[in-house]
Design a protein around this motif. Structure first.
Motif, PDB file in Angstrom:
ATOM      1  N   VAL A  49      43.842 -36.991 -33.450  1.00  0.00           N
ATOM      2  CA  VAL A  49      44.080 -38.086 -34.385  1.00  0.00           C
ATOM      3  C   VAL A  49      45.550 -38.024 -34.806  1.00  0.00           C
ATOM      4  O   VAL A  49      46.061 -36.968 -35.162  1.00  0.00           O
ATOM      5  CB  VAL A  49      43.151 -37.959 -35.620  1.00  0.00           C
ATOM      6  N   ASP A  50      46.226 -39.176 -34.732  1.00  0.00           N
ATOM      7  CA  ASP A  50      47.636 -39.221 -35.093  1.00  0.00           C
ATOM      8  C   ASP A  50      47.887 -40.381 -36.038  1.00  0.00           C
ATOM      9  O   ASP A  50      47.629 -41.521 -35.664  1.00  0.00           O
ATOM     10  CB  ASP A  50      48.493 -39.369 -33.825  1.00  0.00           C
ATOM     11  N   PRO A  51      48.316 -40.136 -37.233  1.00  0.00           N
ATOM     12  CA  PRO A  51      48.628 -38.848 -37.831  1.00  0.00           C
ATOM     13  C   PRO A  51      47.347 -38.152 -38.300  1.00  0.00           C
ATOM     14  O   PRO A  51      46.343 -38.814 -38.551  1.00  0.00           O
ATOM     15  CB  PRO A  51      49.524 -39.221 -39.020  1.00  0.00           C
ATOM     16  N   PRO A  52      47.395 -36.820 -38.420  1.00  0.00           N
ATOM     17  CA  PRO A  52      46.207 -36.104 -38.881  1.00  0.00           C
ATOM     18  C   PRO A  52      45.895 -36.466 -40.330  1.00  0.00           C
ATOM     19  O   PRO A  52      46.797 -36.819 -41.094  1.00  0.00           O
ATOM     20  CB  PRO A  52      46.593 -34.635 -38.758  1.00  0.00           C
ATOM     21  N   PRO A  53      44.622 -36.418 -40.709  1.00  0.00           N
ATOM     22  CA  PRO A  53      44.266 -36.745 -42.088  1.00  0.00           C
ATOM     23  C   PRO A  53      44.928 -35.773 -43.069  1.00  0.00           C
ATOM     24  O   PRO A  53      45.094 -34.594 -42.768  1.00  0.00           O
ATOM     25  CB  PRO A  53      42.746 -36.624 -42.124  1.00  0.00           C
ATOM     26  N   GLU A  54      45.309 -36.272 -44.234  1.00  0.00           N
ATOM     27  CA  GLU A  54      45.994 -35.449 -45.233  1.00  0.00           C
ATOM     28  C   GLU A  54      45.085 -34.348 -45.784  1.00  0.00           C
ATOM     29  O   GLU A  54      45.549 -33.280 -46.121  1.00  0.00           O
ATOM     30  CB  GLU A  54      46.492 -36.325 -46.382  1.00  0.00           C
ATOM     31  N   ARG A  55      43.809 -34.620 -45.861  1.00  0.00           N
ATOM     32  CA  ARG A  55      42.883 -33.681 -46.473  1.00  0.00           C
ATOM     33  C   ARG A  55      42.504 -32.515 -45.565  1.00  0.00           C
ATOM     34  O   ARG A  55      41.880 -31.566 -45.976  1.00  0.00           O
ATOM     35  CB  ARG A  55      41.618 -34.393 -46.913  1.00  0.00           C
ATOM     36  N   ALA A  56      42.881 -32.584 -44.303  1.00  0.00           N
ATOM     37  CA  ALA A  56      42.478 -31.565 -43.337  1.00  0.00           C
ATOM     38  C   ALA A  56      43.148 -30.231 -43.640  1.00  0.00           C
ATOM     39  O   ALA A  56      44.330 -30.169 -43.993  1.00  0.00           O
ATOM     40  CB  ALA A  56      42.825 -32.012 -41.926  1.00  0.00           C
ATOM     41  N   ALA A  57      42.383 -29.167 -43.505  1.00  0.00           N
ATOM     42  CA  ALA A  57      42.917 -27.825 -43.682  1.00  0.00           C
ATOM     43  C   ALA A  57      43.851 -27.497 -42.515  1.00  0.00           C
ATOM     44  O   ALA A  57      43.756 -28.097 -41.451  1.00  0.00           O
ATOM     45  CB  ALA A  57      41.774 -26.817 -43.740  1.00  0.00           C
ATOM     46  N   ARG A  58      44.707 -26.551 -42.743  1.00  0.00           N
ATOM     47  CA  ARG A  58      45.638 -26.144 -41.677  1.00  0.00           C
ATOM     48  C   ARG A  58      44.834 -25.482 -40.563  1.00  0.00           C
ATOM     49  O   ARG A  58      44.115 -24.518 -40.794  1.00  0.00           O
ATOM     50  CB  ARG A  58      46.653 -25.174 -42.252  1.00  0.00           C
ATOM     51  N   PRO A  59      44.956 -26.002 -39.343  1.00  0.00           N
ATOM     52  CA  PRO A  59      44.166 -25.449 -38.234  1.00  0.00           C
ATOM     53  C   PRO A  59      44.658 -24.061 -37.799  1.00  0.00           C
ATOM     54  O   PRO A  59      45.821 -23.712 -38.001  1.00  0.00           O
ATOM     55  CB  PRO A  59      44.333 -26.468 -37.115  1.00  0.00           C
ATOM     56  N   GLN A  60      43.757 -23.307 -37.198  1.00  0.00           N
ATOM     57  CA  GLN A  60      44.087 -22.002 -36.619  1.00  0.00           C
ATOM     58  C   GLN A  60      44.999 -22.230 -35.408  1.00  0.00           C
ATOM     59  O   GLN A  60      45.044 -23.323 -34.861  1.00  0.00           O
ATOM     60  CB  GLN A  60      42.806 -21.287 -36.183  1.00  0.00           C
ATOM     61  N   PRO A  61      45.704 -21.204 -34.944  1.00  0.00           N
ATOM     62  CA  PRO A  61      46.609 -21.377 -33.793  1.00  0.00           C
ATOM     63  C   PRO A  61      45.917 -21.943 -32.550  1.00  0.00           C
ATOM     64  O   PRO A  61      46.481 -22.789 -31.858  1.00  0.00           O
ATOM     65  CB  PRO A  61      47.131 -19.959 -33.531  1.00  0.00           C
ATOM     66  N   GLU A  62      44.700 -21.499 -32.286  1.00  0.00           N
ATOM     67  CA  GLU A  62      43.986 -22.000 -31.111  1.00  0.00           C
ATOM     68  C   GLU A  62      43.645 -23.473 -31.275  1.00  0.00           C
ATOM     69  O   GLU A  62      43.696 -24.249 -30.326  1.00  0.00           O
ATOM     70  CB  GLU A  62      42.712 -21.197 -30.866  1.00  0.00           C
ATOM     71  N   HIS A  63      43.289 -23.864 -32.495  1.00  0.00           N
ATOM     72  CA  HIS A  63      42.993 -25.269 -32.769  1.00  0.00           C
ATOM     73  C   HIS A  63      44.258 -26.120 -32.622  1.00  0.00           C
ATOM     74  O   HIS A  63      44.216 -27.228 -32.103  1.00  0.00           O
ATOM     75  CB  HIS A  63      42.399 -25.434 -34.168  1.00  0.00           C
ATOM     76  N   THR A  64      45.382 -25.574 -33.066  1.00  0.00           N
ATOM     77  CA  THR A  64      46.655 -26.280 -32.942  1.00  0.00           C
ATOM     78  C   THR A  64      46.999 -26.500 -31.469  1.00  0.00           C
ATOM     79  O   THR A  64      47.486 -27.564 -31.082  1.00  0.00           O
ATOM     80  CB  THR A  64      47.782 -25.489 -33.632  1.00  0.00           C
ATOM     81  N   ARG A  65      46.718 -25.512 -30.641  1.00  0.00           N
ATOM     82  CA  ARG A  65      46.966 -25.645 -29.197  1.00  0.00           C
ATOM     83  C   ARG A  65      46.108 -26.762 -28.610  1.00  0.00           C
ATOM     84  O   ARG A  65      46.582 -27.564 -27.802  1.00  0.00           O
ATOM     85  CB  ARG A  65      46.679 -24.310 -28.512  1.00  0.00           C
ATOM     86  N   ILE A  66      44.859 -26.846 -29.033  1.00  0.00           N
ATOM     87  CA  ILE A  66      43.973 -27.918 -28.574  1.00  0.00           C
ATOM     88  C   ILE A  66      44.544 -29.268 -28.999  1.00  0.00           C
ATOM     89  O   ILE A  66      44.588 -30.206 -28.206  1.00  0.00           O
ATOM     90  CB  ILE A  66      42.543 -27.732 -29.113  1.00  0.00           C
ATOM     91  N   LEU A  67      44.984 -29.360 -30.244  1.00  0.00           N
ATOM     92  CA  LEU A  67      45.529 -30.630 -30.742  1.00  0.00           C
ATOM     93  C   LEU A  67      46.763 -31.053 -29.946  1.00  0.00           C
ATOM     94  O   LEU A  67      46.933 -32.237 -29.656  1.00  0.00           O
ATOM     95  CB  LEU A  67      45.843 -30.514 -32.231  1.00  0.00           C
ATOM     96  N   ARG A  68      47.612 -30.094 -29.583  1.00  0.00           N
ATOM     97  CA  ARG A  68      48.791 -30.429 -28.775  1.00  0.00           C
ATOM     98  C   ARG A  68      48.377 -30.949 -27.401  1.00  0.00           C
ATOM     99  O   ARG A  68      48.926 -31.942 -26.916  1.00  0.00           O
ATOM    100  CB  ARG A  68      49.695 -29.207 -28.614  1.00  0.00           C
ATOM    101  N   LEU A  69      47.415 -30.274 -26.782  1.00  0.00           N
ATOM    102  CA  LEU A  69      46.961 -30.711 -25.454  1.00  0.00           C
ATOM    103  C   LEU A  69      46.292 -32.079 -25.511  1.00  0.00           C
ATOM    104  O   LEU A  69      46.355 -32.849 -24.560  1.00  0.00           O
ATOM    105  CB  LEU A  69      45.982 -29.684 -24.869  1.00  0.00           C
ATOM    106  N   CYS A  70      45.652 -32.380 -26.632  1.00  0.00           N
ATOM    107  CA  CYS A  70      44.916 -33.637 -26.767  1.00  0.00           C
ATOM    108  C   CYS A  70      45.764 -34.754 -27.359  1.00  0.00           C
ATOM    109  O   CYS A  70      45.226 -35.752 -27.848  1.00  0.00           O
ATOM    110  CB  CYS A  70      43.658 -33.418 -27.610  1.00  0.00           C
ATOM    111  N   ALA A  71      47.078 -34.610 -27.297  1.00  0.00           N
ATOM    112  CA  ALA A  71      47.947 -35.704 -27.734  1.00  0.00           C
ATOM    113  C   ALA A  71      47.683 -36.925 -26.861  1.00  0.00           C
ATOM    114  O   ALA A  71      47.832 -38.058 -27.294  1.00  0.00           O
ATOM    115  CB  ALA A  71      49.406 -35.284 -27.664  1.00  0.00           C
ATOM    116  N   ARG A  72      47.285 -36.670 -25.621  1.00  0.00           N
ATOM    117  CA  ARG A  72      46.814 -37.739 -24.738  1.00  0.00           C
ATOM    118  C   ARG A  72      45.347 -37.429 -24.443  1.00  0.00           C
ATOM    119  O   ARG A  72      44.935 -36.276 -24.512  1.00  0.00           O
ATOM    120  CB  ARG A  72      47.638 -37.799 -23.455  1.00  0.00           C
ATOM    121  N   PRO A  73      44.554 -38.433 -24.145  1.00  0.00           N
ATOM    122  CA  PRO A  73      43.124 -38.188 -23.896  1.00  0.00           C
ATOM    123  C   PRO A  73      42.914 -37.162 -22.778  1.00  0.00           C
ATOM    124  O   PRO A  73      43.582 -37.196 -21.749  1.00  0.00           O
ATOM    125  CB  PRO A  73      42.593 -39.561 -23.480  1.00  0.00           C
ATOM    126  N   LEU A  74      41.982 -36.248 -23.022  1.00  0.00           N
ATOM    127  CA  LEU A  74      41.713 -35.176 -22.071  1.00  0.00           C
ATOM    128  C   LEU A  74      40.218 -34.883 -22.066  1.00  0.00           C
ATOM    129  O   LEU A  74      39.590 -34.844 -23.125  1.00  0.00           O
ATOM    130  CB  LEU A  74      42.492 -33.929 -22.509  1.00  0.00           C
TER     131      LEU A  74
END
Length: 130
Positions: A49-74
Motif C-alpha cells: 500500500v502506497d502510502p502506508p497507513p499512518e496508524r501502522a506499527a513499524r514493520p520488522q526488517p523482514e516485513h520491510t523487505r517484503i514491502l520493498r519487493l511488493c512495490a510492484r505486484p508480485l
C-alpha cells in the motif's frame, strides 16, 4: 588449544547449514505454524500500500523487505523465491502485513467462457515444431 566459536553477528543465523536455516523461519513467524487467514494461494498477487497507513506499527526488517519487493505486484510464489523462504512462512508474514493494512492481496482472476480452440491448436502446432 581450541578456540571457542564466535557468536553470530547481527543478521546472521546461529548454527550452521540446515540447523541454522530451521531456526530462522520459526523466529520470523513468532513460532506460528499456521496463517491467521486463508487469503493467500501461490498465485495471489500482493502489492504494498502506497502510502502506508499512518496508524501502522513499524514493520520488522523482514516485513520491510517484503514491502520493498511488493512495490510492484508480485505473486506469493515469486515472493517466497526472492526471499528464499518457505511459502508457508511467507504467507504467515503476509497475513501480518495484510492485517496491518500495509499490503493488498488480489486473488487470481477466474477464467470465464470457453477457451479459443483455434488458438490452442496453433500453440500446440508451434510447440510441436520446436
Amino acid at each position: 588449544m581450541s578456540v571457542p566459536p564466535s557468536a553470530p553477528t547481527a543478521g546472521e543465523v546461529s548454527g550452521s547449514g540446515e540447523a541454522g536455516r530451521l531456526v530462522r523461519p520459526f523466529t520470523l513467524t513468532g513460532g506460528r505454524t499456521r496463517p491467521s487467514r486463508a487469503d493467500f494461494t501461490l498465485i495471489t498477487t500482493v502489492t504494498a500500500v502506497d502510502p502506508p497507513p499512518e496508524r501502522a506499527a513499524r514493520p520488522q526488517p523482514e516485513h520491510t523487505r517484503i514491502l520493498r519487493l511488493c512495490a510492484r505486484p508480485l505473486a506469493v510464489a515469486e515472493l517466497a523465491a526472492h526471499l528464499d523462504l518457505p511459502v508457508s512462512v511467507v504467507v504467515i508474514m503476509l497475513c501480518d502485513l495484510l492485517e496491518a493494512g500495509l499490503i493488498t492481496a488480489r486473488p487470481p482472476r477466474s477464467v470465464t467462457g470457453t477457451p479459443d480452440l483455434d488458438l490452442l491448436e496453433k500453440v500446440r502446432d508451434g510447440l510441436g515444431r520446436i
